[in-house]
Design an enzyme around this catalytic site. Structure first.
Site, short mmCIF file in Angstrom:
data_model
loop_
_atom_site.label_atom_id
_atom_site.label_comp_id
_atom_site.label_asym_id
_atom_site.label_seq_id
_atom_site.Cartn_x
_atom_site.Cartn_y
_atom_site.Cartn_z
N SER A 182 32.77 27.75 26.85
CA SER A 182 32.73 26.77 27.93
C SER A 182 31.98 25.52 27.50
CB SER A 182 32.08 27.38 29.16
OG SER A 182 30.95 28.11 28.81
N HIS A 210 39.96 27.21 27.85
CA HIS A 210 38.82 27.44 28.74
C HIS A 210 39.28 27.75 30.16
CE1 HIS A 210 35.06 25.85 30.91
NE2 HIS A 210 34.92 27.11 30.60
N GLU A 216 41.39 24.40 30.57
CA GLU A 216 41.20 23.28 29.65
C GLU A 216 41.67 23.74 28.27
OE1 GLU A 216 37.50 20.75 31.46
OE2 GLU A 216 37.01 22.65 30.53
N ASN A 218 32.98 21.21 33.02
CA ASN A 218 31.57 21.59 32.94
C ASN A 218 30.67 20.38 32.72
OD1 ASN A 218 32.03 24.23 33.42
ND2 ASN A 218 31.80 24.92 31.30
N1 CAA Z 1 38.79 38.25 41.05
C1 CAA Z 1 40.05 38.21 41.54
N2 CAA Z 1 40.36 37.61 42.70
C2 CAA Z 1 39.36 37.08 43.42
C3 CAA Z 1 38.04 37.10 42.99
C4 CAA Z 1 37.77 37.72 41.75
N3 CAA Z 1 36.53 37.78 41.24
N4 CAA Z 1 37.27 36.47 43.90
C5 CAA Z 1 38.09 36.07 44.88
N5 CAA Z 1 39.36 36.44 44.59
C6 CAA Z 1 40.56 36.16 45.36
C7 CAA Z 1 40.63 36.98 46.59
O1 CAA Z 1 41.29 38.22 46.37
C8 CAA Z 1 41.43 36.07 47.50
O2 CAA Z 1 42.80 36.15 47.18
P1 CAA Z 1 43.96 35.98 48.28
O3 CAA Z 1 43.74 34.64 48.91
O4 CAA Z 1 45.20 36.06 47.46
O5 CAA Z 1 43.78 37.11 49.22
C9 CAA Z 1 40.98 34.68 47.13
O6 CAA Z 1 40.48 34.80 45.80
C10 CAA Z 1 39.93 34.15 48.05
O7 CAA Z 1 38.83 35.04 48.01
P2 CAA Z 1 37.84 35.37 49.23
O8 CAA Z 1 38.55 35.18 50.53
O9 CAA Z 1 37.16 36.67 48.95
O10 CAA Z 1 36.71 34.33 49.05
P3 CAA Z 1 36.72 32.78 49.20
O11 CAA Z 1 37.81 32.26 50.03
O12 CAA Z 1 35.32 32.51 49.56
O13 CAA Z 1 36.99 32.27 47.72
C11 CAA Z 1 36.39 31.68 45.54
C12 CAA Z 1 36.26 32.72 46.64
C13 CAA Z 1 37.83 31.63 45.07
C14 CAA Z 1 35.50 32.15 44.40
C15 CAA Z 1 35.97 30.27 46.09
O14 CAA Z 1 34.74 30.35 46.71
C16 CAA Z 1 35.92 29.20 45.02
O15 CAA Z 1 36.92 28.60 44.68
N6 CAA Z 1 34.69 28.92 44.51
C17 CAA Z 1 34.48 27.94 43.44
C18 CAA Z 1 34.53 28.66 42.13
C19 CAA Z 1 34.29 27.73 40.96
O16 CAA Z 1 33.80 26.62 41.07
N7 CAA Z 1 34.62 28.25 39.78
C20 CAA Z 1 34.38 27.51 38.56
C21 CAA Z 1 33.04 27.85 38.01
S1 CAA Z 1 32.72 26.99 36.53
C22 CAA Z 1 33.39 27.94 35.34
O17 CAA Z 1 33.89 29.00 35.55
C23 CAA Z 1 33.40 27.35 34.01
C24 CAA Z 1 32.35 27.82 33.12
O18 CAA Z 1 32.60 27.67 31.92
C25 CAA Z 1 31.09 28.34 33.52
#
Ligand code: CAA
Length: 544
Positions: free
Chosen positions: A121, A142, A154, A192
């Site tokens: 990342s 990524h 990415e 990031n």
């Molecule tokens: N694995 C698989 N599916 C998942 C999951 C997981 N860990 N977490 C959530 N889901 C799925 C759920 O099953 C659900 O699917 P459906 O709509 O098909 O039923 C959907 O995602 C929505 O989940 P929830 O209703 O439980 O929860 P939510 O609506 O609060 O969404 C979230 C959860 C998708 C994580 C949302 O909060 C989100 O988009 N958050 C931002 C995440 C983000 O910014 N990620 C990037 C981080 S930076 C990074 O990753 C880069 C790095 O290098 C560090």
């Protein structure tokens, strides 16, 4: 499915590796997952079963399809099982020495034409590539957490990457239904680089007592983000967050990426976020109840006639409050009545504000106008009234000192005037009892109050606008175009709008005004408006 890649290996089945393996298997690929030992392999299997099981429980996947997906994933502890893969994606912890060792090993066991990819990342893909005898076959891919949900990937090429290797990975990503953004090799890439300045600043904001963790998260969620920054860091993992900040800092020497001390302390203590049950928050505890505020709406007086004043009057009317307002002249009084579409007491005489519980000054952001209005309100408002000023880029104390009762003055900032969020800003002189009263008044007007210290930008603008400015700097440097930058944040982090589009939405004037206030207060070079932003603003232009 990609024409040239059919069998894909994944090395490391932690949160990201398991997510990537699932995405590939869902996309019809034969997957080989490799971990260091049987325990780690079991944990990886657990991730895969839990994630696909969640989809079955939600009715998104049949039990038969789940079995077919899991059946396409072979698990092993030996690198030798990767020998006939067309592509191998490495997803081991973010340590350069470890990644380089994995690539040296892959280089030995894989066919010469196999493309080797890293899900790093923030580390340099080039430094990883040169650990092998085939640096032209190395690409960055990524994915974002959770990989099955976030659509961005990415795709990173180094100065050595062969176009065929890059093209094969681009085809694979598109075939998986993901959105690929192809870029060069820089620490943090696009998403990031933009995300972690903001996350680290949020951690520092919490640590300095500027606002509580709940208020920081609630404030940013109210702007439409799917998660608040501290909750998101707990999801990403505080160890990963620390590594990403360090890697970006090493390359940029921008001290905003020097990890906030609290991040390092939490990691040292083994509190890594959701995966260990505790990070900024503790998981598995019942959430504190914050039911709606009971009690009558306060009587409200509003001074002003612009969109902010109209928004406050509307909220007060919706809450059933007794409202009056004062505008500069009769035409403005009529305009406000028309805008709120209701029969509301209004006029040009400040005496209309005399008996109110809460008086809100909501005139244009001009310090001298605001100060003289507050001084006049001070003359008429009843004793015990809460005086609120809607400053957004001026310290609240500077305005409070225009009255003879600064202990009764709070800042009230509505980042989106029609939205639910209200930033409530006590100064060093505000009486704590007045702050509490102001908070309950604001809640009864149907707003969600969050408390912020009297610091430039309060919570939302202080965290949002520097991130927008960083996006302009990436654009200005020619690293990515506006569409790629916006796609990175919308598909990678679930933002409702990308940063370049967001700047056009909030207005370049406002962005520059906030940046200047932040710069004046913190003297942080990165808070100076990016030249392109400043020039477009001066020219009266927008980004698109
Ligand atoms: N694995 C698989 N599916 C998942 C999951 C997981 N860990 N977490 C959530 N889901 C799925 C759920 O099953 C659900 O699917 P459906 O709509 O098909 O039923 C959907 O995602 C929505 O989940 P929830 O209703 O439980 O929860 P939510 O609506 O609060 O969404 C979230 C959860 C998708 C994580 C949302 O909060 C989100 O988009 N958050 C931002 C995440 C983000 O910014 N990620 C990037 C981080 S930076 C990074 O990753 C880069 C790095 O290098 C560090």
């Amino acid at each position: 499915m990609s024409a040239s890649l059919r069998r894909v290996g994944v090395v490391g089945l932690g949160t990201m590796g398991a997510g990537i393996a699932e995405v590939l298997a869902r996309g019809g690929y034969d997957v080989v997952g490799v971990e260091v030992n049987d325990d780690a392999l079991q944990r990886g299997r657990g991730h895969l079963e839990k994630s696909t099981g969640r989809a079955v429980k939600r009715g998104k996947l049949s039990a038969g399809d789940q079995q077919a997906i899991l059946g396409r994933i072979e698990l092993d502890t030996s690198f030798a099982s990767l020998a006939d893969c067309d592509l191998v994606i490495e997803a081991v912890p973010e340590r350069l020495d470890l990644k380089r060792r994995v690539f040296e090993e892959l280089d030995k066991v894989c066919r010469p034409d196999t493309v080797l990819a890293t899900n790093t990342s923030s580390l340099s893909v080039t430094e990883i590539a040169v650990a092998t005898e085939r640096p032209e076959q190395i690409v960055g891919v990524h994915f974002f957490n959770p990989a099955p949900v976030m659509r961005l990937v990415e795709i990173i090429h180094t100065v050595l990457t062969r176009p065929e290797a890059l093209g094969a990975v681009q085809d694979l990503v598109t075939g998986l239904g993901k959105v690929g953004v192809t870029i060069g090799d820089r620490a943090g890439f696009v998403a990031n680089r933009l995300l972690f300045g903001y996350l680290n600043q949020a951690a520092a904001m919490y640590e300095s007592g500027h606002a509580t963790r709940e208020d920081i998260d609630a404030a940013m969620r109210a702007t439409g983000l799917p998660m608040g920054p501290l909750t998101l860091m707990d999801l990403i993992g505080l160890d990963v967050s620390l590594e990403v900040c360090e890697a970006i800092y090493r390359e940029t020497r921008d001290r905003r990426h020097a990890p906030a001390p609290i991040l390092r302390r939490l990691v040292t203590a083994g509190l890594l976020g959701r995966k260990t049950g505790r990070g900024f928050y503790t998981y598995g505890e019942p959430a504190a109840e914050t039911g709606p505020q009971a009690g009558e709406a306060p009587s409200v007086g509003v001074a002003g006639s612009g969109p902010l004043a109209v928004a406050v009057i509307r909220a007060a009317l919706r809450a059933g409050a007794d409202v009056s307002f004062v505008a500069g002249d009769e035409a403005k009084v009529r305009a406000v009545r028309e805008a709120v579409g209701g029969d509301v007491t209004g006029g040009t005489d400040l005496a209309l504000l005399a008996d109110r519980d809460l008086v809100v000054e909501a005139v244009a952001e001009d310090v001298s106008v605001k100060r003289s209005l507050l001084a006049a309100v001070d003359d008429v408002a009843r004793e015990g009234a809460v005086l609120a000023t809607t400053a957004s880029a001026v310290p609240v104390i500077e305005l409070a000192m225009a009255t003879d009762r600064p202990q009764d003055v709070v800042g009230l900032h509505l980042p989106d005037p029609e939205g639910e969020l209200a930033e409530l800003v006590p100064t060093v002189l505000t009486d704590p009892e007045v702050t509490r009263r102001a908070e309950s008044y604001v809640a009864r007007l149907g707003k969600h109050p969050v408390r912020s210290a009297d610091r430039a930008g309060f919570i939302v603008d202080a965290l949002r606008v520097p991130y927008l400015n960083d996006a302009v700097r990436l654009l200005e440097a020619g690293y990515a175009d506006a569409d790629a930058i916006d796609a990175a944040m919308t598909y990678g982090c679930g933002y409702p709008i990308g940063p370049i589009a967001d700047l056009d939405r909030i207005g370049l004037d406002h962005a520059v005004e906030v940046l200047r206030a932040l710069y004046t207060e913190y003297r942080e070079p990165a808070f100076a408006p990016a030249p392109l932003l400043d020039k477009l603003r001066t020219a009266g232009e927008t980004f698109r």
